[in-house]
Design an enzyme around this catalytic site. Structure first.
Site, short mmCIF file in Angstrom:
data_model
loop_
_atom_site.label_atom_id
_atom_site.label_comp_id
_atom_site.label_asym_id
_atom_site.label_seq_id
_atom_site.Cartn_x
_atom_site.Cartn_y
_atom_site.Cartn_z
CB CYS A 29 45.45 41.17 36.87
SG CYS A 29 44.13 41.63 35.71
CB THR A 88 50.17 39.27 46.64
OG1 THR A 88 49.52 39.61 44.93
CG2 THR A 88 50.24 37.74 46.51
C1 FMN Z 1 53.30 32.07 43.69
C2 FMN Z 1 52.19 32.60 43.63
C3 FMN Z 1 51.48 32.71 42.47
C4 FMN Z 1 50.00 33.14 42.67
N1 FMN Z 1 49.43 33.08 41.68
C5 FMN Z 1 48.03 33.21 41.59
C6 FMN Z 1 47.15 34.03 40.39
O1 FMN Z 1 47.35 33.12 39.85
N2 FMN Z 1 45.76 34.32 40.74
C7 FMN Z 1 45.76 35.00 42.15
O2 FMN Z 1 44.50 35.49 41.65
N3 FMN Z 1 46.17 35.08 42.56
C8 FMN Z 1 47.69 34.33 42.98
N4 FMN Z 1 48.63 34.28 43.90
C9 FMN Z 1 47.61 35.17 45.40
C10 FMN Z 1 48.02 33.96 46.22
O3 FMN Z 1 46.39 33.19 45.78
C11 FMN Z 1 47.52 34.98 47.40
O4 FMN Z 1 46.17 35.62 47.81
C12 FMN Z 1 47.91 35.36 48.58
O5 FMN Z 1 49.38 34.29 48.01
C13 FMN Z 1 47.91 35.24 49.42
O6 FMN Z 1 47.87 33.96 50.22
P1 FMN Z 1 48.90 33.36 51.08
O7 FMN Z 1 49.54 34.31 51.86
O8 FMN Z 1 48.54 32.34 51.68
O9 FMN Z 1 50.47 32.63 50.15
C14 FMN Z 1 49.70 33.43 43.66
C15 FMN Z 1 50.56 33.68 45.06
C16 FMN Z 1 51.79 33.47 44.68
C17 FMN Z 1 52.66 33.56 46.17
#
Ligand code: FMN
Length: 312
Positions: free
Chosen positions: A132, A195
């Site tokens: 972040c 992300t």
């Molecule tokens: C709605 C949403 C909220 C997220 N909030 C966080 C967060 O608070 N902290 C964090 O480290 N990653 C956060 N992420 C990222 C996820 O932990 C993960 O790293 C990312 O979505 C990739 O994995 P995925 O493709 O399986 O979703 C968030 C992702 C989404 C979609």
């Protein structure tokens, strides 16, 4: 009667042994899921990132669809450390699955303070969301650069004796150097990754689809990027790597393990199918039984890749 073959699904992440390698990704896991499956089947519980003070999060809309995934700009709304300690921790500490608390901050000092304050009984590990923005580095995420990664992980390491996981970002040109900086500064594991920065525009209004204009892409579209980063970091570092990004099927899980991940996190897939993590554990076990694979060690890092692996 003949004993049924029962494979060992346990995943070793440094000093921790998880009952299996499947856990939620931060921000995509909440207590509502306890209504649809037994949360104690999970390898660990990873909570939404908390920040020190109370924060409202980003302007709406905060999420939009894209082909093969979604883009979010939630912005880490937070009820602060007091709410975490007094209201959230008692609930999550009641489970058998170990609790991983994700923390973040916009400055090194605030990050270090929060790390110390969340190192509480009932917390098993800390996941540092260093993806972040850092206001001391013009808004770039700590994990975009090896030097800021090293500095922030050093500060966090000094504040806690708990296992410290560093969650990296794919938004960097130097993922290996960043991973090695986190390891050198004392991280116990790496999470690859958060992300991927993206955006989307509504062509009728010509306005960005997200209130924050840009947001983080997640879901199947980013899987090859996260898999590549997992492979690179697992090869370059000696600490365990936890894969994350676009995982929704058993073959996704296996790809990450074969690339070198010791465990995986599931995010966006849970929004589509709330019980997906429980299903993946059962499917992984069934796959190992069918092939007579006794433990994850036979899968992890078993990739047959040409030594160079260089993209030209
Ligand atoms: C709605 C949403 C909220 C997220 N909030 C966080 C967060 O608070 N902290 C964090 O480290 N990653 C956060 N992420 C990222 C996820 O932990 C993960 O790293 C990312 O979505 C990739 O994995 P995925 O493709 O399986 O979703 C968030 C992702 C989404 C979609």
């Amino acid at each position: 009667m003949k004993d049924l073959f029962s494979p060992d699904l346990s995943a070793r992440i440094g000093s921790l042994t998880l009952q299996n390698p499947i856990m939620p990704a931060s921000g995509t896991f909440s207590e509502d899921l306890a209504d649809v499956f037994d949360l104690d089947v999970l390898g660990a519980h990873v909570l939404k990132t908390i920040m020190h003070g109370t924060r409202a999060g980003n302007p709406t809309p905060r999420v939009c669809d894209m082909q093969s995934g979604m883009i979010n700009a939630i912005g880490i709304p937070s009820k602060g450390i007091d709410y975490f300690r007094d209201d959230m921790l008692p609930y999550w500490a009641g489970f058998r699955s170990p609790l991983v608390v994700s923390i973040s901050a916009h400055s090194m000092d605030e990050f270090a303070r929060l790390c110390s304050e969340v190192s509480l009984p009932g917390v098993t590990a800390i996941e540092a969301n260093i993806s972040c923005p850092n206001i001391e580095a013009d808004g770039n995420a700590f994990a975009m650069r090896p030097d800021t990664t090293h500095e922030v992980v050093t500060r966090l390491r000094a504040e806690t004796d708990l296992p410290l996981w560093a969650k990296l970002t794919p938004n960097t040109g130097t993922p290996v150097e960043v991973a090695q900086a986190a390891e050198a500064a004392g991280a116990d594991a790496l999470v690859t990754a958060n992300t991927m920065l993206g955006m989307s525009i509504d062509i009728d209004s010509r306005r960005p689809r997200l209130g924050n204009v840009m947001g983080g892409m997640s879901g199947p579209a980013i899987k090859p990027i996260a898999l590549r980063m997992t492979y690179q970091c697992a090869r370059a570092c000696n600490i365990p790597v936890i894969g994350c990004g676009g995982i929704s099927t058993l073959s996704d899980v296996l790809e990450f393990l074969i690339a070198g991940a010791r465990a995986v996190q599931i995010g966006t897939a849970t929004f589509q199918s709330p019980t997906v993590m429980a299903r993946l554990i059962t499917e992984l076990q069934g796959w190992m039984v069918a092939r007579g694979i006794a433990s994850l060690d036979e899968i992890i890092g078993s990739i047959e890749a040409p030594e160079a692996g260089v993209f030209e």
